[in-house]
Design a protein around this motif. Structure first.
Motif, PDB file in Angstrom:
ATOM      1  N   GLY A  89     -48.004  50.512  72.094  1.00 33.26           N
ATOM      2  CA  GLY A  89     -49.157  51.168  73.040  1.00 33.26           C
ATOM      3  C   GLY A  89     -50.485  50.889  72.540  1.00 33.26           C
ATOM      4  N   PRO A  90     -51.411  51.925  72.655  1.00 37.19           N
ATOM      5  CA  PRO A  90     -52.606  51.727  72.310  1.00 37.19           C
ATOM      6  C   PRO A  90     -53.056  51.664  70.750  1.00 37.19           C
ATOM      7  CG  PRO A  90     -52.341  53.805  73.819  1.00 37.19           C
ATOM      8  CD  PRO A  90     -50.933  53.035  73.310  1.00 37.19           C
ATOM      9  N   ILE A  91     -51.847  52.090  70.045  1.00 33.52           N
ATOM     10  CA  ILE A  91     -52.016  51.959  68.738  1.00 33.52           C
ATOM     11  C   ILE A  91     -52.855  50.716  68.060  1.00 33.52           C
ATOM     12  CG2 ILE A  91     -50.871  52.260  66.268  1.00 33.52           C
ATOM     13  CD1 ILE A  91     -48.753  53.942  67.671  1.00 33.52           C
ATOM     14  N   LEU A  92     -52.403  49.708  68.517  1.00 31.66           N
ATOM     15  CA  LEU A  92     -52.678  48.307  68.219  1.00 31.66           C
ATOM     16  C   LEU A  92     -54.503  48.415  68.224  1.00 31.66           C
ATOM     17  CD1 LEU A  92     -50.254  45.815  69.463  1.00 31.66           C
ATOM     18  CD2 LEU A  92     -50.920  46.363  67.152  1.00 31.66           C
ATOM     19  N   TYR A  93     -55.081  49.018  69.548  1.00 31.58           N
ATOM     20  CA  TYR A  93     -56.508  48.884  69.885  1.00 31.58           C
ATOM     21  C   TYR A  93     -57.113  49.525  68.825  1.00 31.58           C
ATOM     22  CZ  TYR A  93     -55.247  46.731  74.358  1.00 31.58           C
ATOM     23  OH  TYR A  93     -54.834  45.860  75.357  1.00 31.58           O
ATOM     24  N   GLU A  94     -56.331  50.521  68.123  1.00 33.02           N
ATOM     25  CA  GLU A  94     -57.156  51.460  66.807  1.00 33.02           C
ATOM     26  C   GLU A  94     -56.967  50.733  65.471  1.00 33.02           C
ATOM     27  OE1 GLU A  94     -55.625  55.401  67.245  1.00 33.02           O
ATOM     28  OE2 GLU A  94     -56.317  55.544  69.490  1.00 33.02           O
ATOM     29  N   ILE A 103     -47.621  46.669  76.814  1.00 36.67           N
ATOM     30  CA  ILE A 103     -48.666  47.875  76.726  1.00 36.67           C
ATOM     31  C   ILE A 103     -48.975  48.442  78.158  1.00 36.67           C
ATOM     32  CG2 ILE A 103     -51.142  48.565  76.222  1.00 36.67           C
ATOM     33  CD1 ILE A 103     -50.841  46.623  73.628  1.00 36.67           C
ATOM     34  N   VAL A 104     -49.100  47.403  79.077  1.00 38.06           N
ATOM     35  CA  VAL A 104     -49.462  47.832  80.357  1.00 38.06           C
ATOM     36  C   VAL A 104     -48.176  48.290  81.136  1.00 38.06           C
ATOM     37  CG1 VAL A 104     -51.653  46.533  80.338  1.00 38.06           C
ATOM     38  CG2 VAL A 104     -49.466  45.618  81.455  1.00 38.06           C
ATOM     39  N   LYS A 105     -47.230  48.141  80.380  1.00 36.59           N
ATOM     40  CA  LYS A 105     -45.728  48.666  81.120  1.00 36.59           C
ATOM     41  C   LYS A 105     -45.416  47.820  82.580  1.00 36.59           C
ATOM     42  CE  LYS A 105     -45.641  53.270  79.386  1.00 36.59           C
ATOM     43  NZ  LYS A 105     -46.603  53.274  78.530  1.00 36.59           N
ATOM     44  N   MET A 106     -45.511  46.372  82.348  1.00 35.96           N
ATOM     45  CA  MET A 106     -45.181  45.405  83.159  1.00 35.96           C
ATOM     46  C   MET A 106     -43.647  45.590  83.301  1.00 35.96           C
ATOM     47  SD  MET A 106     -45.319  41.189  83.122  1.00 35.96           S
ATOM     48  CE  MET A 106     -44.682  40.158  84.331  1.00 35.96           C
ATOM     49  N   ASP A 107     -43.370  45.526  84.768  1.00 36.12           N
ATOM     50  CA  ASP A 107     -41.923  45.517  84.858  1.00 36.12           C
ATOM     51  C   ASP A 107     -40.953  44.655  84.033  1.00 36.12           C
ATOM     52  OD1 ASP A 107     -39.851  46.559  87.133  1.00 36.12           O
ATOM     53  OD2 ASP A 107     -39.373  44.377  87.101  1.00 36.12           O
ATOM     54  N   LYS A 108     -40.096  45.443  83.650  1.00 37.32           N
ATOM     55  CA  LYS A 108     -39.073  44.511  82.530  1.00 37.32           C
ATOM     56  C   LYS A 108     -38.437  43.226  83.199  1.00 37.32           C
ATOM     57  CE  LYS A 108     -38.000  48.410  79.820  1.00 37.32           C
ATOM     58  NZ  LYS A 108     -37.248  49.549  79.054  1.00 37.32           N
ATOM     59  N   LYS A 109     -37.979  43.707  84.300  1.00 31.71           N
ATOM     60  CA  LYS A 109     -37.246  42.458  85.025  1.00 31.71           C
ATOM     61  C   LYS A 109     -38.211  41.212  85.499  1.00 31.71           C
ATOM     62  CE  LYS A 109     -33.268  45.458  87.042  1.00 31.71           C
ATOM     63  NZ  LYS A 109     -32.709  45.944  88.206  1.00 31.71           N
ATOM     64  N   LYS A 110     -39.547  41.580  86.153  1.00 31.01           N
ATOM     65  CA  LYS A 110     -40.309  40.524  86.587  1.00 31.01           C
ATOM     66  C   LYS A 110     -40.831  39.912  85.067  1.00 31.01           C
ATOM     67  CE  LYS A 110     -43.447  38.281  88.661  1.00 31.01           C
ATOM     68  NZ  LYS A 110     -42.913  37.233  89.530  1.00 31.01           N
ATOM     69  N   VAL A 147     -53.474  33.116  72.973  1.00 27.91           N
ATOM     70  CA  VAL A 147     -53.038  33.893  73.901  1.00 27.91           C
ATOM     71  C   VAL A 147     -51.582  34.175  74.111  1.00 27.91           C
ATOM     72  CG1 VAL A 147     -53.233  34.128  76.393  1.00 27.91           C
ATOM     73  CG2 VAL A 147     -55.042  33.202  75.217  1.00 27.91           C
ATOM     74  N   ARG A 148     -50.673  33.021  73.872  1.00 31.52           N
ATOM     75  CA  ARG A 148     -49.242  33.316  74.133  1.00 31.52           C
ATOM     76  C   ARG A 148     -48.728  34.080  73.204  1.00 31.52           C
ATOM     77  NH1 ARG A 148     -49.149  27.535  73.076  1.00 31.52           N
ATOM     78  NH2 ARG A 148     -48.968  27.335  71.144  1.00 31.52           N
ATOM     79  N   THR A 149     -49.468  34.484  72.196  1.00 30.69           N
ATOM     80  CA  THR A 149     -48.746  35.471  70.897  1.00 30.69           C
ATOM     81  C   THR A 149     -49.171  36.850  71.278  1.00 30.69           C
ATOM     82  OG1 THR A 149     -49.079  33.849  69.251  1.00 30.69           O
ATOM     83  CG2 THR A 149     -49.107  35.909  68.565  1.00 30.69           C
ATOM     84  N   PHE A 150     -50.103  37.176  72.044  1.00 29.33           N
ATOM     85  CA  PHE A 150     -50.607  38.545  72.313  1.00 29.33           C
ATOM     86  C   PHE A 150     -50.236  38.931  73.822  1.00 29.33           C
ATOM     87  CE2 PHE A 150     -53.052  37.575  68.618  1.00 29.33           C
ATOM     88  CZ  PHE A 150     -53.168  38.612  68.040  1.00 29.33           C
ATOM     89  N   ILE A 151     -49.898  37.780  74.745  1.00 29.90           N
ATOM     90  CA  ILE A 151     -49.694  38.245  76.323  1.00 29.90           C
ATOM     91  C   ILE A 151     -48.312  39.135  76.277  1.00 29.90           C
ATOM     92  CG2 ILE A 151     -48.671  37.153  78.280  1.00 29.90           C
ATOM     93  CD1 ILE A 151     -51.586  37.321  78.530  1.00 29.90           C
ATOM     94  N   PRO A 152     -47.441  38.887  75.510  1.00 29.04           N
ATOM     95  CA  PRO A 152     -46.099  39.813  75.903  1.00 29.04           C
ATOM     96  C   PRO A 152     -46.373  41.064  75.233  1.00 29.04           C
ATOM     97  CG  PRO A 152     -45.916  38.124  74.080  1.00 29.04           C
ATOM     98  CD  PRO A 152     -46.984  37.454  74.944  1.00 29.04           C
ATOM     99  N   ILE A 153     -47.332  41.261  74.393  1.00 31.94           N
ATOM    100  CA  ILE A 153     -47.421  42.457  73.723  1.00 31.94           C
ATOM    101  C   ILE A 153     -48.660  43.444  74.659  1.00 31.94           C
ATOM    102  CG2 ILE A 153     -48.643  43.727  71.680  1.00 31.94           C
ATOM    103  CD1 ILE A 153     -48.270  41.132  70.079  1.00 31.94           C
ATOM    104  N   VAL A 154     -49.301  42.697  75.483  1.00 31.69           N
ATOM    105  CA  VAL A 154     -50.177  43.370  76.280  1.00 31.69           C
ATOM    106  C   VAL A 154     -49.361  43.600  77.521  1.00 31.69           C
ATOM    107  CG1 VAL A 154     -51.933  42.868  78.139  1.00 31.69           C
ATOM    108  CG2 VAL A 154     -52.546  41.986  75.600  1.00 31.69           C
ATOM    109  N   ALA A 155     -48.419  42.806  78.008  1.00 27.81           N
ATOM    110  CA  ALA A 155     -47.478  43.083  78.947  1.00 27.81           C
ATOM    111  C   ALA A 155     -46.755  44.409  78.778  1.00 27.81           C
ATOM    112  CB  ALA A 155     -46.396  41.824  79.319  1.00 27.81           C
ATOM    113  N   PHE A 190     -42.346  45.573  71.370  1.00 29.77           N
ATOM    114  CA  PHE A 190     -43.496  45.927  70.548  1.00 29.77           C
ATOM    115  C   PHE A 190     -44.555  46.500  71.062  1.00 29.77           C
ATOM    116  CE2 PHE A 190     -47.090  45.272  67.471  1.00 29.77           C
ATOM    117  CZ  PHE A 190     -46.505  45.735  66.433  1.00 29.77           C
ATOM    118  N   GLY A 191     -45.178  45.580  72.138  1.00 31.77           N
ATOM    119  CA  GLY A 191     -46.003  46.393  72.881  1.00 31.77           C
ATOM    120  C   GLY A 191     -45.793  47.587  73.580  1.00 31.77           C
ATOM    121  N   LEU A 192     -44.659  47.652  74.223  1.00 32.12           N
ATOM    122  CA  LEU A 192     -44.131  48.897  74.895  1.00 32.12           C
ATOM    123  C   LEU A 192     -44.099  50.160  74.013  1.00 32.12           C
ATOM    124  CD1 LEU A 192     -43.131  49.414  77.907  1.00 32.12           C
ATOM    125  CD2 LEU A 192     -40.841  49.211  76.823  1.00 32.12           C
TER     126      LEU A 192
END
Length: 223
Positions: free
Chosen positions: A98-103, A149-156, A139-147, A93-95
C-alpha cells in the motif's frame, strides 16, 4: 559462455540469451514486473532478440518441433506465462504494501518518481493501462504495483494481465523471428549481425512515448 564484464552487459539482451538461455529469459521477464527492482532490465529488446534466436533457444532447451512457427510459439507462450506471473506478484506486492512505498526513500534500485508516473498513467488510462503498460519500459514495472495499491478488481486485473502479456510476448517475439527471416530472404541481411543497432532502435521506439509525455507534461504545468 560470455563472462560478466560490466553493468552494460545487464542492458544487453544477447548476454542473457548466451549465458542463461530459455530459463534466464523467463526469469528476466518475471523480474521486470514481479520485482520492482527490475525496471532497468531489457524487456522489449530481449523479446525481439529472443525471437531471432527462438529456434536455437527451444532446440537447446528441449527439442525442436521441426517447425519454426511452433518453436517460436512455444517460446512466446512460456514468456507470456512468466510475464503473467510477474504482474500477479507485482499486484500482490502493491496490495500488501500500500502507501508504504510512497514513503520509501529513493535508492539505486528504487525511484519513487517512477511509481508516481505509473500512478498517473493508471489514472489517465484506467484498467486498460495494465495492457498498454506492457509496451512501455519502466511503466510496466510499476503499473501492477499501482493496480494493487488502488485495489483494482483482481479478476479484471488478471484478464487485462493475460491479454497484455500475450500481446506483448507474441508481437515482439514473432516480429523478431519473422523480420529476421524476411531480411535474410529478401535482402541477404542477417539481423544477428546487427543486434546493437536493432537494440538501439527498439530502445528509442519504446522510450519515445515516455519522452514525449515527459516534455508535454512539463509544458502543461508551465501553462
Amino acid at each position: 559462455m560470455d563472462h560478466f564484464e560490466s553493468w552494460k552487459d545487464l542492458l544487453n539482451p544477447q548476454f542473457y540469451i548466451d549465458n542463461g538461455g530459455f530459463w534466464l529469459i523467463l526469469f528476466i521477464i518475471f523480474a521486470e514486473t514481479g520485482l520492482f527492482v527490475g525496471f532497468f532490465l531489457p524487456g522489449d529488446s530481449l523479446l525481439f532478440v529472443s525471437g531471432i534466436f527462438a529456434v536455437n533457444i527451444i532446440s537447446e532447451t528441449f527439442t525442436s518441433t521441426g517447425s519454426d512457427f511452433l518453436d517460436t510459439a512455444i517460446l512466446a507462450t512460456c514468456v507470456s506465462v512468466a510475464a503473467i506471473i510477474g504482474n500477479e506478484v507485482g499486484y500482490f506486492f502493491g496490495l500488501k504494501t500500500g502507501p508504504i512505498l510512497y514513503e520509501k526513500k529513493d535508492s539505486f534500485l528504487f525511484k519513487k518518481k517512477y511509481l508516481f508516473k505509473a500512478h498517473d498513467f493508471f489514472e489517465e488510462h484506467g484498467n486498460v493501462a495494465v495492457i498498454m503498460a506492457r509496451f512501455l519500459p519502466i511503466v510496466r514495472t510499476f503499473i501492477p504495483i499501482v493496480a494493487g495499491i488502488v485495489k483494482m478488481d483482481k479478476k479484471k486485473f488478471f484478464v487485462d494481465n493475460v491479454i497484455g502479456a500475450f500481446l506483448w510476448s507474441f508481437i515482439l517475439i514473432f516480429a523478431g523471428h519473422y523480420l529476421n527471416e524476411l531480411f535474410k530472404n529478401q535482402f541477404g541481411i542477417d539481423l544477428k549481425a546487427h543486434l546493437e543497432i536493432i537494440i538501439l532502435i527498439i530502445v528509442l521506439v519504446t522510450t519515445l512515448p515516455i519522452i514525449i509525455k515527459f516534455f508535454t507534461g512539463k509544458k502543461e504545468i508551465k501553462s
